[in-house]
Design an enzyme around this catalytic site. Structure first.
Site, mmCIF file in Angstrom:
data_model
loop_
_atom_site.group_PDB
_atom_site.id
_atom_site.type_symbol
_atom_site.label_atom_id
_atom_site.label_comp_id
_atom_site.label_asym_id
_atom_site.label_seq_id
_atom_site.Cartn_x
_atom_site.Cartn_y
_atom_site.Cartn_z
ATOM 1 N N GLU A 70 0.823 -1.218 0.000
ATOM 2 C CA GLU A 70 0.000 0.000 0.000
ATOM 3 C C GLU A 70 0.855 1.266 0.000
ATOM 4 O O GLU A 70 1.218 1.763 1.063
ATOM 5 C CB GLU A 70 -0.937 0.001 1.220
ATOM 6 C CG GLU A 70 -1.863 1.214 1.261
ATOM 7 C CD GLU A 70 -2.807 1.222 2.466
ATOM 8 O OE1 GLU A 70 -2.724 0.310 3.306
ATOM 9 O OE2 GLU A 70 -3.613 2.153 2.569
ATOM 10 N N LYS A 94 -2.478 -2.028 -3.148
ATOM 11 C CA LYS A 94 -3.524 -1.155 -2.587
ATOM 12 C C LYS A 94 -3.100 0.297 -2.804
ATOM 13 O O LYS A 94 -2.454 0.897 -1.941
ATOM 14 C CB LYS A 94 -3.731 -1.451 -1.097
ATOM 15 C CG LYS A 94 -4.759 -0.546 -0.409
ATOM 16 C CD LYS A 94 -5.183 -1.075 0.948
ATOM 17 C CE LYS A 94 -6.055 -0.074 1.690
ATOM 18 N NZ LYS A 94 -6.667 -0.624 2.905
HETATM 19 C C1 5MM Z 1 -5.228 4.754 3.998
HETATM 20 O O1 5MM Z 1 -5.666 4.020 5.110
HETATM 21 C C2 5MM Z 1 -6.057 2.690 4.861
HETATM 22 C C3 5MM Z 1 -7.333 2.637 4.061
HETATM 23 O O2 5MM Z 1 -8.297 3.389 4.759
HETATM 24 P P1 5MM Z 1 -9.196 4.480 3.995
HETATM 25 O O3 5MM Z 1 -10.025 3.690 3.012
HETATM 26 O O4 5MM Z 1 -10.009 5.098 5.093
HETATM 27 O O5 5MM Z 1 -8.271 5.443 3.328
HETATM 28 C C4 5MM Z 1 -6.286 1.997 6.218
HETATM 29 O O6 5MM Z 1 -6.277 0.599 6.049
HETATM 30 C C5 5MM Z 1 -5.234 2.413 7.202
HETATM 31 O O7 5MM Z 1 -4.000 1.920 6.785
HETATM 32 C C6 5MM Z 1 -5.627 1.849 8.571
HETATM 33 O O8 5MM Z 1 -6.790 2.508 8.974
HETATM 34 C C7 5MM Z 1 -4.526 1.999 9.601
HETATM 35 O O9 5MM Z 1 -4.218 3.349 9.749
HETATM 36 P P2 5MM Z 1 -3.294 3.841 10.955
HETATM 37 O O10 5MM Z 1 -2.970 5.256 10.585
HETATM 38 O O11 5MM Z 1 -4.120 3.752 12.178
HETATM 39 O O12 5MM Z 1 -2.107 2.930 10.982
#
Ligand code: 5MM
Length: 345
Positions: free
Chosen positions: A177, A219
């Site tokens: 990602e 991703k």
């Molecule tokens: C970009 O964040 C990931 C996808 O979420 P969105 O669809 O809301 O953009 C998400 O999987 C993110 O990696 C997780 O929420 C973990 O985030 P943190 O910042 O808590 O590590």
């Protein structure tokens, strides 16, 4: 490396008409979302919320896999079943976020590097024991007129590839990602150029580290104008730019691309994914791995109240179904309205 296992898991994660539910918010991020809605910020409340998500009736209709956090994969549902097992029982593949978050990149103000490689081999073995079949690592790339710099792109691409190789060694499919952020006033053209540059760097590193393309999932962000850009774009224009970028940078051997939502409104994320399926065949499965764009309406409805669980689950599954339809090019405004809260149809 078990090629057959990795390929089978990647195929299961991108099953026709389905996508991924990212429910892997770190405790800090989850607490921030709870605080904004006046919900208590405790391990018990996070567990209750994740239980709501995993036990939602019909979730597996449109969700093939769910990404858990370290806390959740060690917890049990309210029925006393480990979360990864509850997902398996529902026909959903369990995954785990394994990066340890993004920290400032030394010497490069405004830029971040994701950390967590030290001890990762041992952590992956532990997560596999707990029931994880895939993993996720997120690199954060800030964008403005001068950023990102080459050092930030190279460091994050290298870390993503090292992580991916370790996952495949452990029999886990890596979700790779690299997120180019939506924050800023940049144009869609600038986002496209940066996203393509980042993806080229990431795939060069993945090849160098010997990562099996057929046993991974990408991703990425969609190619979008910055949130503060004066010129916002139509879903069709975003779909065109995103696919043009991905076609240039992502090998056809990669089985699936699952977008992050990145702060887009839920309906917009569905509409844009749908627009990407308007044209002829794509070389990869093109689906979603949303967190906010699936969860936000359900979380806002729940607000920590047991009495709201069933209604929140219906809203959650509706958003999952909208994205499942978008992944088949069958999402519509009518479908959106039919599932709106209060609609008795
Ligand atoms: C970009 O964040 C990931 C996808 O979420 P969105 O669809 O809301 O953009 C998400 O999987 C993110 O990696 C997780 O929420 C973990 O985030 P943190 O910042 O808590 O590590």
């Amino acid at each position: 490396m078990n090629h057959a296992l990795l390929k089978a898991t990647a195929q299961a994660m991108s099953a026709e008409g389905k996508g991924l539910l990212a429910m892997d918010e770190s405790n800090a991020t989850c607490n921030k979302r709870f605080a904004a809605l006046g919900i208590d910020q405790s391990a018990d409340m996070r567990r209750a919320y994740r239980d709501l998500l995993v036990s939602a009736p019909g979730l597996s209709r449109s969700i093939a896999g769910a990404i858990l956090s370290d806390e959740t994969i060690r917890q049990q549902t309210l029925a006393g079943v480990p979360f990864a097992h509850a997902l398996a029982d529902a026909g959903i593949v369990a995954g785990i976020k394994v990066d340890a978050g993004a920290v400032d990149l030394a010497g490069h103000p405004g830029e971040k590097i994701a950390q967590g490689l030290d001890g990762l081999r041992e952590r992956l073995a532990g997560y596999a024991q707990l029931g994880a079949s895939f993993a996720k690592w997120r690199a954060v790339i800030a964008i403005d007129a001068a950023l990102p710099g080459q050092a930030c792109i190279a460091a994050n691409a290298h870390a993503l590839a090292r992580y991916a190789a370790l996952c495949q060694e452990a029999g886990l499919v890596p979700i790779v990602e690299p997120e180019v952020l939506m924050d800023g006033a940049h144009t869609m053209a600038r986002c496209k150029a940066v996203t393509e540059q980042v993806l080229h760097a990431v795939f060069a590193q993945l090849r160098e580290q010997g990562v099996l393309m057929e046993g991974m999932v990408l991703k990425p962000n969609m190619v979008l104008p910055g949130l503060a850009c004066a010129q916002q774009e139509s879903a069709a224009a975003i779909a065109y730019a995103t696919l043009a970028c991905l076609r240039r940078a992502v090998p056809a051997a990669v089985p699936a691309i699952a977008f992050l939502s990145g702060g887009q409104a839920p309906e917009l994320a569905s509409e844009r994914l749908n627009a990407m399926h308007a044209g002829p065949g794509l070389p990869w499965a093109l689906t979603f791995s949303f967190a906010r764009a699936i969860q936000e309406p359900a979380l806002a409805l729940w607000r920590g109240m047991p009495a709201n669980v069933a209604a929140a689950q219906r809203v959650l599954v509706h958003r999952a179904d909208c994205n499942g339809a978008a992944r088949r090019g069958q999402y519509s405004a009518a479908m959106e309205r039919a599932g709106a809260p209060g609609n008795t149809l």
